[in-house]
Design a protein around this motif. Structure first.
Motif, PDB file in Angstrom:
ATOM      1  N   LEU A 100      63.163 -30.681  51.136  1.00 42.98           N
ATOM      2  CA  LEU A 100      63.349 -31.053  49.743  1.00 42.98           C
ATOM      3  C   LEU A 100      64.298 -32.228  49.559  1.00 42.98           C
ATOM      4  CD1 LEU A 100      63.578 -27.544  48.049  1.00 42.98           C
ATOM      5  CD2 LEU A 100      61.639 -29.112  48.061  1.00 42.98           C
ATOM      6  N   LYS A 101      64.767 -32.794  50.644  1.00 41.96           N
ATOM      7  CA  LYS A 101      65.679 -33.926  50.507  1.00 41.96           C
ATOM      8  C   LYS A 101      64.944 -35.136  49.953  1.00 41.96           C
ATOM      9  CE  LYS A 101      68.984 -32.589  54.048  1.00 41.96           C
ATOM     10  NZ  LYS A 101      70.012 -32.319  53.036  1.00 41.96           N
ATOM     11  N   ILE A 102      65.578 -35.803  49.036  1.00 43.47           N
ATOM     12  CA  ILE A 102      64.997 -36.968  48.375  1.00 43.47           C
ATOM     13  C   ILE A 102      65.376 -38.205  49.168  1.00 43.47           C
ATOM     14  CG2 ILE A 102      64.906 -38.283  46.235  1.00 43.47           C
ATOM     15  CD1 ILE A 102      65.771 -35.728  44.779  1.00 43.47           C
ATOM     16  N   CYS A 130      78.859 -27.472  45.778  1.00 46.92           N
ATOM     17  CA  CYS A 130      78.615 -27.809  44.369  1.00 46.92           C
ATOM     18  C   CYS A 130      77.533 -28.869  44.326  1.00 46.92           C
ATOM     19  CB  CYS A 130      79.894 -28.322  43.713  1.00 46.92           C
ATOM     20  SG  CYS A 130      79.699 -28.685  41.953  1.00 46.92           S
ATOM     21  N   HIS A 131      76.444 -28.567  43.617  1.00 44.28           N
ATOM     22  CA  HIS A 131      75.335 -29.513  43.565  1.00 44.28           C
ATOM     23  C   HIS A 131      75.716 -30.715  42.723  1.00 44.28           C
ATOM     24  CE1 HIS A 131      74.520 -28.471  39.421  1.00 44.28           C
ATOM     25  NE2 HIS A 131      74.568 -27.209  39.772  1.00 44.28           N
ATOM     26  N   SER A 132      75.077 -31.791  43.002  1.00 43.05           N
ATOM     27  CA  SER A 132      75.319 -33.013  42.243  1.00 43.05           C
ATOM     28  C   SER A 132      74.629 -32.941  40.913  1.00 43.05           C
ATOM     29  CB  SER A 132      74.799 -34.215  43.037  1.00 43.05           C
ATOM     30  OG  SER A 132      73.413 -34.081  43.245  1.00 43.05           O
ATOM     31  N   VAL A 188      67.751 -16.195  48.855  1.00 39.11           N
ATOM     32  CA  VAL A 188      66.884 -17.298  48.457  1.00 39.11           C
ATOM     33  C   VAL A 188      67.541 -18.191  47.407  1.00 39.11           C
ATOM     34  CG1 VAL A 188      65.720 -16.052  46.593  1.00 39.11           C
ATOM     35  CG2 VAL A 188      64.502 -17.848  47.837  1.00 39.11           C
ATOM     36  N   PHE A 189      68.513 -17.642  46.667  1.00 38.25           N
ATOM     37  CA  PHE A 189      69.143 -18.447  45.612  1.00 38.25           C
ATOM     38  C   PHE A 189      70.052 -19.540  46.176  1.00 38.25           C
ATOM     39  CE2 PHE A 189      68.063 -14.554  43.291  1.00 38.25           C
ATOM     40  CZ  PHE A 189      67.378 -15.116  42.223  1.00 38.25           C
ATOM     41  N   SER A 210      68.961 -27.466  45.751  1.00 38.53           N
ATOM     42  CA  SER A 210      67.954 -28.385  46.281  1.00 38.53           C
ATOM     43  C   SER A 210      66.678 -28.346  45.457  1.00 38.53           C
ATOM     44  CB  SER A 210      67.642 -28.034  47.743  1.00 38.53           C
ATOM     45  OG  SER A 210      68.792 -28.123  48.547  1.00 38.53           O
ATOM     46  N   VAL A 211      66.289 -27.151  45.033  1.00 32.75           N
ATOM     47  CA  VAL A 211      65.069 -27.016  44.241  1.00 32.75           C
ATOM     48  C   VAL A 211      65.216 -27.727  42.903  1.00 32.75           C
ATOM     49  CG1 VAL A 211      63.610 -25.355  43.033  1.00 32.75           C
ATOM     50  CG2 VAL A 211      64.311 -24.905  45.381  1.00 32.75           C
ATOM     51  N   ILE A 212      66.364 -27.571  42.258  1.00 32.50           N
ATOM     52  CA  ILE A 212      66.560 -28.213  40.959  1.00 32.50           C
ATOM     53  C   ILE A 212      66.517 -29.724  41.089  1.00 32.50           C
ATOM     54  CG2 ILE A 212      68.221 -28.560  39.097  1.00 32.50           C
ATOM     55  CD1 ILE A 212      69.080 -25.699  39.390  1.00 32.50           C
TER      56      ILE A 212
END
Length: 1466
Positions: free
Chosen positions: A552-554, A731-733, A582-583, A588-590
């Motif tokens: 899922l990496k962009i 922490c997601h970006s 799974v959470f 990454s999914v978002i």
């Protein structure tokens, strides 16, 4: 000579030989066929000192006579002349030499080789049950011996001839095909082939394939032409050999070694996929029975011999599966090129310095894709996918580079949950990962940025110890704990890491992206197919999360690669199947969803369907919407080993809620597909309901009481929720600024320049910025977005328009519950709805259709919902003006006030009624009546269960002043006390009860009117009064009121004669017309009868005058004081009431017809009159639905077992009991009018089944939730979940009982029992195991609970099952609930807010299920052409009663009847 190649190749010889070393480590392979048998099979002609031309002549002289007698050229061949072994052996020496001749252009040489081939092909028939007649006798005696010699010599025909022209290559190919066909026929039909002959056949085919396929590919050579054919024959004959004489391990090792040297050939992978699929299909039938889905085609299924079964079949399947080695090596040219043929070519080539740079290896990316597709197809077969797509039958979209990507998404909307169509009995996920995990994980990490190395060490311990150890460490395994990955690992479960030769070649590996995408898709389907009671090893989960996180990496902004697309296309159920930890993938999914759903100019490969990708992404989004509020303050653990610097502070679930909300709204703004917009609208409704329930006070709703049940956050610890993950956090970006946010949402481009539209929407630029962290911010953003899209884009789409209107109606209910509505936004919604109705009605005639009218009807119902929920809108002058205008438009077809300058206003009574359609007119009438009668008065003091008065004739008679002795009579007698009339064209029934005069001081005339019209039953008590009650004061009835004495002196009385005409009349000259009427004094021609009558009349007049004068004189002389006349105590109150309201007029009754405001008397003396009135009262004025609720324990398939679950409350899941209590208000058991009302009369039901009811209603619709249960013989042990709840629900139960006391079901307004053909049959099923929905016994349950129902006897069970709309609810371990929808396929599809695959929270479950069933009922009624609105059914029933009981009286008789009391039967 390039000798450096030897050292490089020898240094890599040890890499990746796990399969042959494991399976055949103690066996040696056969040497090459042509080398080991070269001396033994050398022809004697080669020893003769003759020239080649002479040898060719010998061959021609010997072979031609033999070939002439075998029937090739002559239809009837003679018997062979070879009778001894010496003759046969000598001829075989010659024929064997003939097969080695070069294929020159000379016809004689080609004919000789052809004759040699034909002779041997005929002689091989000696192995058949019926040999050809030309076969020599020695071959018939020793068929296997001579057949082996023939097989050895036939090898020569396959040896490539160097430097031959293309036409000669074609000739050789024809002869080779002849040999292969013969061998196939002999192998299939022969019954006497021994083991040595089988080995010879297999070695021949192996050697032929190795000679033709092992060298590097040369276009259009003999190997290129025969590649596919020789491989197919090899695999097919190998299968027959396995069935009849299983090959030895040496043979298997030879096949494996040789096949791995052919992997640069595309045909090898194609045939390998074909044979593997055929064997897998047969193996699945052996393992799971013939009922398991058949995946191979009929031709491929016939490839596997019927004798191949059992253990032999399993061994054959497994060995052939691994015969090509590790298919991931196809992505490594350095490994594929490590063969002797490639080395030989490189050594003699001066232009090639490395075998891996050979041009034929440029096709490895496409070969790798085919191999991964084959593996993925096998995975799908083992999973039992109902819509598998394999290499031989997949729907492919060819890209510009020639590669293909398959699409497994369904084209219809019924399933919407993509990979969930799996067989209930199938292979476990762990077993599939044991089989294919190492390949898939390794392929999934190709072209990754992380550095890995392949380790293929095998597991030392057994599988049983592995499972025990893994379960004990399931909650403490770290993704990067290498020791945990290496210890206790299954045989094929390797630590998948990329080799060093691909770590720095990202650009070189870009061509393998499609194959990597296939592997990722297969992995996603495996993990998404996890069943409820299934556990996946933590090692596999850790690796899966690692490869998904990397996939899922962009890599490039606004670019979607094949890997990311494949993951999202096949991960719709990723967050629905209770995967531990799974959470951790949510960040990454978002980020991936933001790239796909928000960017309008998204770069995407042509092989990926943009709509399907967005739909799959929306499903993933819907599955995580409930997580932030559910887990709230829990941290999201970070995957260890991820690239980048870790953050010190963890990310909590609540922090991603605004981000998900923004993503949802922005995706809805840019979405253009109808079905995707439908899904997003359902998710938006679910999000708003969950947020409203979260922010609502604790005491306002049942499902949110924290003291009732422990919340999932309290019940599940962080380690349980995030098991199999690292202890560190990340922490997601934040989302990129390049994507549009909700604050940047604007109208569509074609609307921005529409000034009138901007004025109507009260804004001229971009929408306001809304705080998405609060409930009201989300609601306001939703209002603006949905309103603009509804008028601009969705108005032409039926499904999306209905979903948007359902969302707006649902928001009205949510805001009404919170009791803090935004009046400005509410008025804006009304304006949008009225504008939408006007726009739809004003569309040109060709655009008018059933679908268009359905949207208009739905808009009218949405307006009614808003008015019922927010009555203050009826007091707003602007809203009322808009609503009344659209009502007029719906009823008449046009507006009186259009707002155009200079237009003449047209009065309503002057308009000609031309409605858009009858359905639209009926919907407008319903809105008008609701606005006038119910808005502001709903719910009534009697509750929400009825819009009508609960009093009937019997109740009114008991409350009246009629003597009590008369009130104990039957209902027929009660109706006879009333006068009944039909008015307003027979659409209103009036029942008038004349009250007896009261003995109290207040004795004014009083009447009770019972009105039955299209919209219900109302009771009014009317009393004639000349002043209001507060101005009437107190009347005095004293004899002497105490007034002063009158004065007796009178003034002068002047006598005068009155004049009836002016004095000038006498001066007018008379004309002849004045003499037409004779005067009284003129003598007439009268007879005696007339004279007597005139005389009698004269005496009466004189007597009356005398009497009147005497009374006047007496009054003047004796009564000087004026007194009030005595009170009148007898009135014809019915006549007075009907006259005062304008029903009595001679003009209206002249023809005694139902016209205008005429009145018709009804005969109430009939014995059936009361029954018809009762049937009319049972017809409700609102739409109604009935829903059955079932509780299914894990694995239950029997209908009686399912019905017995709800007998005892203690055996039910407490969350299920809580869910039931949030559906509606509990109702008392037993027979009552309530049962008759909803068609659940206990006398007509199956006596084995007992129903318990939950009722809910609003101003537009009502719904009954029936929970069937088997009757228990021990009534004391029956504990109802509706009346005897457990301890945590006591406060809730008390609240429900309080509501129940306020609305007694025994007095409710009843309606017709039974369901018509247009009624919706809906079922809600609570499944402990999600897989139980595959075999839910719908038909048996409907037969059981419908036994004895009068409306089911003529309807087949299959029709009931196909017509049912089913909502399956599955409680996940995380505390969330997974929804699965199933129902009939129609143009309207499924209703919102619930959509298939959605995951919702416990606090919102009841409201969402209830609203979905209500909306499903509305949609079904819109889809039925024969459906009539409830008020239309009541109107027709009233007309029927008026016609049936019409009293035949003329006008005088009708008026006379009003002066008399009704005749009361005894």
């Amino acid at each position: 000579m390039n000798l450096g190649i030897l050292s490089r190749m020898n240094s890599n010889q040890k890499e990746d030989k796990v399969y042959q070393e494991k399976m055949y480590v103690d066996w040696s392979s056969f040497s090459f066929f042509n080398q080991s048998n070269h001396i033994e099979n050398r022809s004697v002609l080669t020893s003769l000192p003759l020239s080649p031309d002479a040898l060719k002549q010998i061959v021609a002289f010997v072979v031609q006579p033999i070939a002439a007698n075998i029937g090739i050229t002559h239809p009837s061949p003679n018997s062979a002349k070879l009778t001894t072994d010496r003759e046969v052996n000598w001829c075989m020496e010659v024929i064997g030499y003939g097969l080695t001749l070069p294929l020159n252009t000379a016809t004689t040489e080609h004919d000789s080789i052809r004759d040699c081939v034909h002779v041997y092909c005929e002689w091989l028939s000696a192995l058949l049950p019926q040999p050809k007649s030309a076969v020599p006798l020695p071959l018939l005696k020793l068929p296997n011996h001579y057949s082996r010699k023939i097989i050895y010599q036939l090898f020569q025909i396959f040896i490539p001839r160097p430097g031959e022209a293309p036409d000669l290559i074609n000739r050789q190919a024809v002869l080779c095909h002849r040999v292969l066909r013969t061998i196939q026929s002999v192998v299939i039909n022969s019954l006497i082939i021994d083991q040595d002959t089988w080995d010879s056949l297999l070695l021949l085919l192996l050697t032929v394939n190795d000679v033709l396929l092992a060298p590097p590919t040369v276009p259009n050579d003999i190997g290129d032409q025969l590649c596919d054919r020789v491989l197919s024959v090899l695999f097919e004959i190998w299968l027959h050999a396995c069935a009849k004489s299983f090959p030895s391990p040496r043979m298997w090792k030879t096949l494996t070694e040789m096949a791995q040297s052919w992997r640069h050939r595309t045909s090898l992978i194609t045939q390998w996929n074909r044979i593997s699929l055929a064997l897998t299909s047969r193996l699945l039938a052996e393992l799971y029975g013939p009922a398991f889905l058949k995946y191979a085609t009929n031709d491929e299924y016939m490839l596997v011999p019927s004798q191949l079964s059992g253990e032999v079949l399993a061994q054959t399947w497994y060995r052939l599966l691994h015969c090509i080695g590790n298919p991931v090596q196809l992505a490594r040219p350095s490994v594929i090129s490590q063969t002797h043929k490639f080395l030989q070519y490189t050594i003699i080539s001066s232009q090639l310095s490395d075998p891996s740079l050979h041009p034929c290896l440029f096709s490895l990316p496409s070969i790798f894709v085919e191999a991964m597709k084959g593996v993925a197809g096998l995975v799908d077969a083992f999973l039992g996918l109902r819509s598998p797509v394999f290499s031989h039958e997949r729907t492919e979209r060819t890209t510009s580079s020639g590669s293909t990507v398959r699409s497994t998404l369904p084209t219809d909307f019924a399933g919407a949950s993509f990979p969930s169509n799996v067989m209930s009995h199938r292979a476990r996920c762990n077993s599939l990962l044991h089989l294919f995990g190492s390949w898939l994980f390794e392929a999934a990490l190709i072209d990754c940025e992380t550095q890995f190395s392949v380790k293929t060490s095998a597991v030392e311990s057994s599988t049983s110890s592995l499972h025990m150890a893994d379960r004990s460490r399931a909650s403490s395994v770290s993704v990067t704990s290498e020791s945990s990955l290496q210890s206790n690992r299954p045989r094929s479960a390797t630590v998948v890491e990329l080799p060093s030769d691909t770590s720095s070649g990202g650009t070189a590996l870009e061509g393998y992206e499609n194959g990597r995408a296939e592997a990722l898709g297969a992995l996603c389907r495996i993990f998404c197919s996890k069943s409820t009671d299934e556990e996946i090893l933590p090692q596999y989960l850790a690796r899966f999360y690692l490869v998904i996180n990397n996939g899922l990496k962009i890599k490039e902004e606004k670019f979607i690669g094949e890997a990311m697309a494949s993951i999202l296309l096949h991960s719709a159920d990723l967050f629905r199947v209770n995967l531990d930890g799974v959470f951790t993938l949510i960040p990454s999914v978002i980020e991936s969803l933001e790239v796909i759903l928000l960017a309008k100019d998204l770069k995407i490969r042509p092989s990926v369907n943009r709509v399907d990708l967005r739909r799959a992404s929306i499903h993933v989004l819907l599955s995580i919407l409930a997580a932030p509020l559910h887990f709230h303050s829990l941290p999201i653990k970070e995957l260890a080993g991820s690239l980048g610097e870790r953050n010190a502070l963890p990310t909590v679930f609540s922090s991603i809620r605004p981000r998900l909300t923004q993503l949802l709204l922005s995706a809805l703004q840019v979405e253009t597909d109808s079905l995707n917009s439908h899904l997003l609208l359902g998710g938006l409704a679910s999000l708003i309901q969950d947020l409203a329930a979260f922010e609502q006070p604790e005491q306002s709703t049942v499902s949110m009481a924290p003291n009732t049940y422990p919340t999932p956050m309290q019940a599940d610890s962080a380690s349980n929720v995030m098991s199999s993950t690292s202890d560190t956090h990340s922490c997601h970006s934040t989302s990129s600024n390049s994507y549009p946010s909700v604050s940047e949402i604007t109208f569509d481009s074609h609307l921005e320049h529409d000034a009138s539209y901007s004025d109507r929407m009260s804004c001229t630029g971009p929408l306001l910025t809304f705080p998405l962290g609060s409930f009201h911010g989300v609601v306001n953003a939703t209002f603006h977005l949905v309103s603009s899209k509804l008028l601009a884009v969705w108005k032409a789409d039926l499904n999306t328009s209905l979903a948007a209107l359902e969302l707006l109606a649902f928001l009205a209910e949510i805001l009404a519950k919170l009791r803090v509505p935004d009046q400005r936004e509410s008025r804006r919604v009304i304006r949008v709805l009225c504008e939408y109705i006007s726009v739809q009605c004003s569309r040109p005639p060709p655009a008018h259709s059933k679908d268009l009218h359905s949207t208009i009807v739905a808009a009218f119902n949405c307006c009614a919902s808003w008015l019922f929920a927010h009555p203050y809108l009826a007091t707003d002058s602007e809203c009322m003006n808009l609503i009344l205008q659209v009502i007029e438009l719906g009823i008449s077809g046009s507006k009186s006030q259009t707002g155009k300058t200079g237009e003449i206003l047209q009065l309503k009574h002057e308009k000609q009624l031309k409605p858009v359609s009858l359905r639209v007119r009926d919907a407008a009438e319903f809105l008008l009546t609701s606005l006038v009668e119910q808005v502001g008065n709903f719910p009534s003091p009697t509750g929400t269960d009825s819009l009508s008065c609960l009093l009937n004739e019997e109740d009114l008679l008991q409350k009246s002043c009629i003597p009590k002795a008369d009130t104990s009579k039957s209902p027929i007698s009660a109706a006879q006390h009333f006068r009944y009339f039909a008015a307003s064209e027979g659409t209103i029934l009036l029942g008038v009860l004349e009250q007896s005069p009261s003995k109290t001081l207040d004795s004014d005339p009083m009447v009770t009117i019972l009105i039955r019209n299209q919209f219900g039953r109302q009771v009014w008590a009317s009393q004639i009064r000349h002043l209001p009650r507060h101005k009437c004061g107190v009347h005095s009835y004293m004899v002497n009121p105490g007034r002063p004495l009158p004065m007796n002196d009178f003034g002068p009385v002047f006598a005068f004669e009155p004049q009836y005409f002016p004095e000038s009349v006498d001066r007018v000259r008379r004309c002849l017309a004045d003499k037409t009427l004779p005067s009284m004094e003129t003598p007439l021609m009268i007879d005696d009868r007339i004279a007597s009558e005139l005389d009698k009349l004269g005496r009466l007049v004189d007597g009356s005058v005398t009497l009147k004068n005497s009374e006047i004189q007496e009054d003047i002389g004796a009564k000087l004081e004026c007194q009030s006349p005595p009170l009148c105590n007898e009135f014809q109150t019915a006549r007075l009431f009907l006259s005062h309201i304008g029903f009595l007029s001679v003009e209206g009754l002249q023809e005694n017809s139902i016209r205008g405001s005429s009145l018709i008397g009804l005969d109430a003396s009939s014995a059936h009159f009361s029954e018809d009135l009762d049937s009319l009262d049972r017809l409700g004025s609102r739409s109604h639905d009935t829903v059955c609720v079932f509780y299914v324990r894990s694995g239950q398939k029997d209908s009686f077992d399912i019905l017995s679950n709800t007998t005892l409350t203690s055996s039910l899941n407490p969350h299920f009991v809580e869910f039931l209590q949030t559906l509606g208000w509990s109702q008392a058991q037993g027979k009552s009018d309530f049962e008759k009302r909803m068609g659940t009369d206990s006398e007509t039901n199956n006596p084995q089944v007992n129903f318990q009811y939950l009722y809910w209603a609003d101003g537009v619709s009502e719904i009954l939730f029936a929970v069937p249960a088997l009757n228990s013989s021990l009534t004391s042990s029956v504990s109802s979940p509706f009346h005897q709840s457990s301890t945590p629900c006591q406060s809730l139960e008390s609240n429900l009982k309080t509501e129940e006391r306020q609305t007694s079901p025994s007095k409710r307004f009843t309606k017709n029992a039974g369901l018509s053909i247009s009624e919706v049959r809906m079922v809600v099923v609570w499944c402990e195991s999600f897989e139980d929905h595959h075999h839910f016994p719908m038909g048996d349950l409907l037969e059981t609970i419908s036994n004895g129902r009068d409306n089911v006897g003529h309807v087949k069970t299959e029709e009931l099952v196909s017509d049912c709309f089913v909502i399956f609810i599955h409680a996940q371990q995380s505390g969330l609930y997974r929804i699965h929808l199933r129902g009939p396929h129609s143009k309207l599809n499924f209703a919102t807010p619930l959509v298939d695959g959605m995951v919702v929270s416990r606090r919102a479950l009841g409201s969402l299920v209830r609203q979905t069933t209500v909306n499903a009922g509305k949609r079904r009624r819109l889809d039925h052409d024969s459906y009539q609105l409830p008020h239309i059914r009541r109107k027709l029933k009233i007309s029927e009663i008026a016609t049936k009981y019409r009293s035949e009286m003329d006008v005088p008789s009708f008026y006379s009847s009003l002066f008399y009391s009704p005749d009361i039967g005894t």
